[in-house]
Design a protein around this motif. Structure first.
Motif, PDB file in Angstrom:
ATOM      1  N   LYS A 294       3.507  -4.359  -9.368  1.00  0.00           N
ATOM      2  CA  LYS A 294       3.950  -5.812  -8.959  1.00  0.00           C
ATOM      3  C   LYS A 294       2.454  -6.323  -8.309  1.00  0.00           C
ATOM      4  CE  LYS A 294       8.647  -4.207  -9.842  1.00  0.00           C
ATOM      5  NZ  LYS A 294      10.061  -4.607  -9.419  1.00  0.00           N
ATOM      6  N   THR A 295       2.743  -6.304  -7.513  1.00  0.00           N
ATOM      7  CA  THR A 295       2.121  -6.311  -6.647  1.00  0.00           C
ATOM      8  C   THR A 295       0.310  -7.185  -7.073  1.00  0.00           C
ATOM      9  OG1 THR A 295       3.411  -5.623  -4.968  1.00  0.00           O
ATOM     10  CG2 THR A 295       1.325  -7.351  -3.905  1.00  0.00           C
ATOM     11  N   TRP A 296      -0.366  -6.371  -7.548  1.00  0.00           N
ATOM     12  CA  TRP A 296      -1.310  -5.900  -7.433  1.00  0.00           C
ATOM     13  C   TRP A 296      -1.368  -6.786  -8.921  1.00  0.00           C
ATOM     14  CZ3 TRP A 296      -4.846  -4.197  -4.266  1.00  0.00           C
ATOM     15  CH2 TRP A 296      -5.948  -4.086  -5.182  1.00  0.00           C
ATOM     16  N   THR A 297      -0.778  -7.322  -9.528  1.00  0.00           N
ATOM     17  CA  THR A 297      -0.558  -7.826 -11.390  1.00  0.00           C
ATOM     18  C   THR A 297      -0.996  -9.308 -10.705  1.00  0.00           C
ATOM     19  OG1 THR A 297       0.320  -5.802 -12.040  1.00  0.00           O
ATOM     20  CG2 THR A 297       0.301  -8.224 -13.220  1.00  0.00           C
ATOM     21  N   VAL A 298      -0.521  -9.763 -10.160  1.00  0.00           N
ATOM     22  CA  VAL A 298       0.387 -11.588  -9.504  1.00  0.00           C
ATOM     23  C   VAL A 298      -1.479 -10.607  -8.379  1.00  0.00           C
ATOM     24  CG1 VAL A 298       1.342 -12.606  -7.373  1.00  0.00           C
ATOM     25  CG2 VAL A 298       2.863 -11.028  -8.843  1.00  0.00           C
ATOM     26  N   LEU A 299      -1.876 -10.492  -8.068  1.00  0.00           N
ATOM     27  CA  LEU A 299      -3.034 -11.409  -6.623  1.00  0.00           C
ATOM     28  C   LEU A 299      -4.004 -10.872  -8.022  1.00  0.00           C
ATOM     29  CD1 LEU A 299      -4.395 -10.737  -4.106  1.00  0.00           C
ATOM     30  CD2 LEU A 299      -4.989  -8.283  -4.991  1.00  0.00           C
ATOM     31  N   GLU A 300      -4.400 -10.425  -8.534  1.00  0.00           N
ATOM     32  CA  GLU A 300      -5.671  -9.615  -9.308  1.00  0.00           C
ATOM     33  C   GLU A 300      -5.269 -11.433 -10.731  1.00  0.00           C
ATOM     34  OE1 GLU A 300      -8.010  -7.946 -10.011  1.00  0.00           O
ATOM     35  OE2 GLU A 300      -7.069  -7.531  -7.959  1.00  0.00           O
TER      36      GLU A 300
ATOM     37  N   SER B  39      -7.632  -5.584 -14.719  1.00  0.00           N
ATOM     38  CA  SER B  39      -7.950  -4.555 -14.644  1.00  0.00           C
ATOM     39  C   SER B  39      -7.808  -2.897 -12.966  1.00  0.00           C
ATOM     40  CB  SER B  39      -9.465  -5.236 -13.971  1.00  0.00           C
ATOM     41  OG  SER B  39      -9.444  -5.478 -12.645  1.00  0.00           O
ATOM     42  N   HIS B  40      -6.074  -3.793 -12.764  1.00  0.00           N
ATOM     43  CA  HIS B  40      -5.234  -2.621 -11.801  1.00  0.00           C
ATOM     44  C   HIS B  40      -5.324  -1.428 -12.307  1.00  0.00           C
ATOM     45  CE1 HIS B  40      -2.893  -4.597 -14.599  1.00  0.00           C
ATOM     46  NE2 HIS B  40      -2.293  -3.882 -14.509  1.00  0.00           N
ATOM     47  N   VAL B  41      -5.437  -0.978 -12.684  1.00  0.00           N
ATOM     48  CA  VAL B  41      -5.813   0.528 -13.541  1.00  0.00           C
ATOM     49  C   VAL B  41      -7.096   1.536 -13.029  1.00  0.00           C
ATOM     50  CG1 VAL B  41      -4.969   2.731 -15.231  1.00  0.00           C
ATOM     51  CG2 VAL B  41      -4.114   0.802 -14.903  1.00  0.00           C
ATOM     52  N   ASN B  42      -8.129   0.438 -13.574  1.00  0.00           N
ATOM     53  CA  ASN B  42      -9.080   1.225 -13.463  1.00  0.00           C
ATOM     54  C   ASN B  42      -9.291   0.247 -12.127  1.00  0.00           C
ATOM     55  OD1 ASN B  42      -9.204   2.295 -16.230  1.00  0.00           O
ATOM     56  ND2 ASN B  42      -9.611   0.148 -17.315  1.00  0.00           N
ATOM     57  N   ASP B  43      -9.286  -0.142 -11.711  1.00  0.00           N
ATOM     58  CA  ASP B  43      -9.554  -0.339  -9.797  1.00  0.00           C
ATOM     59  C   ASP B  43      -9.281   0.276  -8.896  1.00  0.00           C
ATOM     60  OD1 ASP B  43     -10.565  -1.771  -8.033  1.00  0.00           O
ATOM     61  OD2 ASP B  43      -8.976  -3.954  -8.047  1.00  0.00           O
ATOM     62  N   GLY B  44     -10.024   1.056  -8.259  1.00  0.00           N
ATOM     63  CA  GLY B  44     -10.453   2.236  -6.944  1.00  0.00           C
ATOM     64  C   GLY B  44      -8.841   1.398  -5.785  1.00  0.00           C
ATOM     65  N   GLY B  45      -9.561   0.000  -5.755  1.00  0.00           N
ATOM     66  CA  GLY B  45      -8.845  -0.478  -5.091  1.00  0.00           C
ATOM     67  C   GLY B  45      -7.429  -0.366  -4.947  1.00  0.00           C
ATOM     68  N   PHE B  46      -7.013  -0.198  -6.040  1.00  0.00           N
ATOM     69  CA  PHE B  46      -5.499  -0.301  -6.336  1.00  0.00           C
ATOM     70  C   PHE B  46      -4.988   0.429  -6.372  1.00  0.00           C
ATOM     71  CE2 PHE B  46      -2.418   1.428  -9.619  1.00  0.00           C
ATOM     72  CZ  PHE B  46      -1.017   0.756  -9.521  1.00  0.00           C
ATOM     73  N   TRP B  47      -5.664   2.218  -5.973  1.00  0.00           N
ATOM     74  CA  TRP B  47      -4.792   3.008  -5.531  1.00  0.00           C
ATOM     75  C   TRP B  47      -5.073   3.473  -4.098  1.00  0.00           C
ATOM     76  CZ3 TRP B  47      -2.311   5.862  -9.226  1.00  0.00           C
ATOM     77  CH2 TRP B  47      -2.921   5.049 -10.371  1.00  0.00           C
ATOM     78  N   ILE B  48      -6.071   2.829  -3.741  1.00  0.00           N
ATOM     79  CA  ILE B  48      -6.240   3.171  -2.278  1.00  0.00           C
ATOM     80  C   ILE B  48      -4.986   2.437  -1.150  1.00  0.00           C
ATOM     81  CG2 ILE B  48      -7.679   2.274  -0.410  1.00  0.00           C
ATOM     82  CD1 ILE B  48     -10.315   2.363  -2.045  1.00  0.00           C
ATOM     83  N   VAL B  49      -5.062   1.439  -1.990  1.00  0.00           N
ATOM     84  CA  VAL B  49      -4.119   0.718  -1.581  1.00  0.00           C
ATOM     85  C   VAL B  49      -2.553   1.121  -1.716  1.00  0.00           C
ATOM     86  CG1 VAL B  49      -2.606  -1.502  -1.605  1.00  0.00           C
ATOM     87  CG2 VAL B  49      -4.621  -1.854  -1.151  1.00  0.00           C
ATOM     88  N   ALA B  50      -1.705   1.820  -2.984  1.00  0.00           N
ATOM     89  CA  ALA B  50      -1.215   2.723  -3.211  1.00  0.00           C
ATOM     90  C   ALA B  50      -1.001   3.443  -2.172  1.00  0.00           C
ATOM     91  CB  ALA B  50      -1.297   3.211  -4.372  1.00  0.00           C
ATOM     92  N   LYS B  51      -1.717   4.280  -1.880  1.00  0.00           N
ATOM     93  CA  LYS B  51      -1.644   5.713  -1.147  1.00  0.00           C
ATOM     94  C   LYS B  51      -1.709   5.607   0.308  1.00  0.00           C
ATOM     95  CE  LYS B  51      -1.347   8.334  -4.920  1.00  0.00           C
ATOM     96  NZ  LYS B  51      -0.445   8.679  -5.399  1.00  0.00           N
TER      97      LYS B  51
END
Length: 101
Positions: free
Chosen positions: A77-83, A54-66
Motif C-alpha cells: 500500500k505504502t510503496w504503491t503510493v510512493l512509486e 515496479s514495486h514487486v521487482n524492486d529490491g528496495g520494496f523487499w528491503i523496506v518490508a523486511k
C-alpha cells in the motif's frame, strides 16, 4: 459496394492504412531528428514511467518490508503510493521542462 471498393485507395483493393503503405510513408517522411536536450527529456519521461508499477521487482520494496518488519500488504500500500507519486512527478517535471527548453 464491396469492401475492397469502400476501403480502396485505387491500387487493386489495397487499403491505404495497410502496414506496407505506412512503412512506405515512413521512408518518404522520416521522423525529425531530436537534439540532445530532447533526447534527455524523453529518457527522463520514460524513466519516470518505468517506476510506476515496479514495486514487486524492486529490491528496495523487499528491503523496506523486511528491515522495518512491515507486512507485505502494508508495504505494498505504502510503496504503491510512493512509486505513483514519484512517477507522476518525474513525468510532470519532464513535461514542464520541455515547455522551456
Amino acid at each position: 459496394m464491396k469492401w475492397s471498393e469502400s476501403w480502396s485507395d485505387g491500387n487493386g483493393g489495397c487499403p491505404s492504412s495497410s502496414p506496407p503503405s505506412r512503412a512506405g510513408s515512413a521512408w518518404r517522411d522520416p521522423a525529425p531528428v531530436l537534439d540532445g536536450t530532447s533526447v534527455a527529456l524523453v529518457i527522463m519521461a520514460i524513466s519516470a514511467g518505468s517506476i510506476f508499477a515496479s514495486h514487486v521487482n524492486d529490491g528496495g520494496f523487499w528491503i523496506v518490508a523486511k528491515y522495518f518488519g512491515i507486512s507485505e500488504r502494508d508495504t505494498l500500500k505504502t510503496w504503491t503510493v510512493l512509486e505513483s507519486v514519484l512517477s507522476v512527478a518525474g513525468f510532470a517535471a519532464a513535461a514542464a521542462l520541455s515547455l522551456f527548453v
